[in-house]
Design an enzyme around this catalytic site. Structure first.
Site, PDB file in Angstrom:
ATOM      1  N   ASP A 195       0.816  -1.205  -0.097  1.00  0.00           N
ATOM      2  CA  ASP A 195      -0.008  -0.131   0.441  1.00  0.00           C
ATOM      3  C   ASP A 195       0.726   1.039  -0.329  1.00  0.00           C
ATOM      4  OD1 ASP A 195      -2.420  -1.332  -0.453  1.00  0.00           O
ATOM      5  OD2 ASP A 195      -2.474  -1.461   1.823  1.00  0.00           O
ATOM      6  N   GLU A 196       2.170   1.015   0.698  1.00  0.00           N
ATOM      7  CA  GLU A 196       2.763   2.538   1.099  1.00  0.00           C
ATOM      8  C   GLU A 196       3.180   2.967  -0.871  1.00  0.00           C
ATOM      9  OE1 GLU A 196       6.440   3.662   3.460  1.00  0.00           O
ATOM     10  OE2 GLU A 196       5.694   1.900   4.642  1.00  0.00           O
TER      11      GLU A 196
END
EC number: 3.6.1.6
Length: 455
Positions: A195-196
């Site tokens: 997600d990062e």
């Protein structure tokens, strides 16, 4: 009400007067209807999107922006990192029928990070409240109830025992719920590495304009943090998709388009974690019997202590011939069979951030303030020079040889040749190239899709 300009004196007869009055009344009514319709179009309804969130709030354009036909909206993202908590307040404007643009960003950071309050969660509320006050100062009152408020935690909370991390997140959620902003059940969470990486990819491609035009060339993203490293890009070759290992592909929906991204986060291959592995240590554990960790990658005359993840290690360099070769050999052992190489990556334009930027700036490979471009081979040249002059010209950091060698070989493992050009930047158009912008933008976009089928 907008004043209708007077273009001359009208001389009306008694017969014409009623007609003029009717015409004026018609214009007035038409204007009122137009005004209300415009105001209604300026609203965008944000409906609860995830984890059982329940809301229906409205945001509207400020008068100045409405006059230009632009829809204005805000988003608040808290970045809860290992060393501090940062708030980003973003203002967006969307011209009719176009993708939004970022018009303003407010940023503030506080130390220490949330993890420092693991044993006293009540104390964490003060800092969160202080940062919320920043948002109140920079977002007009009429927008508060429609502005999404989100906190994403990264490395610091990932390292905490699960129960302690959840107690901290619950406290933050309580503070958020008491705020005047738009808060869903998913307002606080711990980000995973993928997600990062995806959020950072959104940030870069949004700021470079690649997301605005369908079919335009996108750029890839390389991020080197302390605990993990991420690579994310949009494959154009079908073979890349077919050859990707499980977990290396992720679907992203933005602006009513779906992007199938190649994105992976390598936990344990961030620069600080890699240092420990190269030294022969084990993550989260002190050296056995307080043994000194010796490495040819350190300055030969160096002896000292190094703290990582709240564990202190005794470390020292060693005298030997061919320090670069010995160091490169050790780094190669650490990286062996850890990274998936994709052939397409070498043909994609990439931006590189975080420690890639810091190391390049520290050794004069790019301008420390403005950033710049370099080729992958520049890291190898710098590594060889620093390692081979360790004894005669010790660098300011005892880890210089190790860090440069690691970055050079990591990029090689990703499949980048020595002449591959990378762009290194902290800012694009004066906006920080962090994952925070991409994360809040994606969050807002996902909420809007629940109510409005098109941006």
């Amino acid at each position: 009400m907008r004043k209708i300009p007077n273009h001359g004196t009208l001389r009306m007869t008694k017969v014409a007067y009623p007609l003029g009055l009717c015409v004026g009344l018609f214009i007035y009514v038409a204007y009122i209807k137009w005004h209300r319709a415009s105001a209604a179009q300026a609203f965008f309804t944000i409906a609860g999107a995830a984890s059982g969130a329940r809301w229906t709030q409205q945001a509207f354009s400020s008068p100045g922006s409405a006059a230009r036909g632009h829809e204005v909206f805000y988003g608040i993202m808290f970045d809860a990192g290992s060393t501090g908590t940062r708030i980003h307040v973003f203002q967006f404007a969307r011209p009719p029928g176009e993708t939004p643009t970022l018009t303003h960003e407010t940023f503030k950071a506080l130390k220490p990070g949330l993890s420092a309050y693991a044993d006293d969660v009540e104390k964490s509320a003060q800092g969160i409240q202080e940062l919320l006050n920043v948002a109140k100062q920079h977002i007009p009152y009429d927008f508060w109830k429609a502005t999404p408020l989100v906190l994403k935690a990264t490395a610091g909370l990932r390292l905490l025992p699960g129960e302690k991390a959840q107690k901290l997140l619950q406290k933050v959620k309580e503070v958020f719920k008491a705020s005047p902003f738009l808060v869903g059940d998913d307002c606080v969470s711990i980000m995973n590495g993928t997600d990062e990486g995806v959020s950072a990819w959104i940030t870069v491609n949004f700021l470079t304009g690649s997301l605005k035009t369908p079919g335009s060339s996108s750029v890839g993203m390389l991020d080197l943090g302390g605990g993990s490293t991420q690579i994310t890009f949009l494959p154009r070759v079908e073979g890349t998709l077919q050859a990707s290992p499980p977990g290396h592909l992720t679907a992203l929906q933005m602006f009513n388009r779906t992007y199938k991204l190649y994105s992976y986060s390598y936990l344990g291959l961030g620069l600080m974690s890699a240092r420990l592995a190269i030294l022969g240590g084990v993550e989260g554990k002190p050296a056995e019997n307080d043994k000194e960790l010796v490495s040819p990658c350190l300055s030969p005359r160096f002896r000292g202590e190094w703290e990582h993840a709240e564990v202190t290690y005794r470390i020292s360099g060693q005298k030997a011939v061919g320090l670069y070769e010995l160091c490169a050999s050790r780094v190669s052992e650490v990286l062996r069979n850890k990274v998936h190489r994709t052939e397409e990556a070498q043909h994609v334009d990439f931006y590189a951030f975080s420690y890639y930027y810091d190391l390049a700036a520290s050794f004069g490979l790019i301008d420390a303030e403005k950033g710049g471009s370099l080729v992958v081979g520049d890291f190898e040249i710098a590594a060889k020079y620093v390692c081979r002059t360790l004894e005669t010209q010790p660098p300011s950091s005892p880890f210089a040889c190790m860090d440069l060698t690691y970055i050079s070989l990591l990029l090689h493992e990703f499949g980048f040749p020595g002449d591959k050009v990378l762009k290194l930047a902290r800012k694009i158009d004066n906006v920080e190239t962090s994952w925070a912008l991409g994360a809040i933008f994606h969050y807002i976009d996902s909420l809007k899709r629940q109510k409005v089928p098109a941006l």
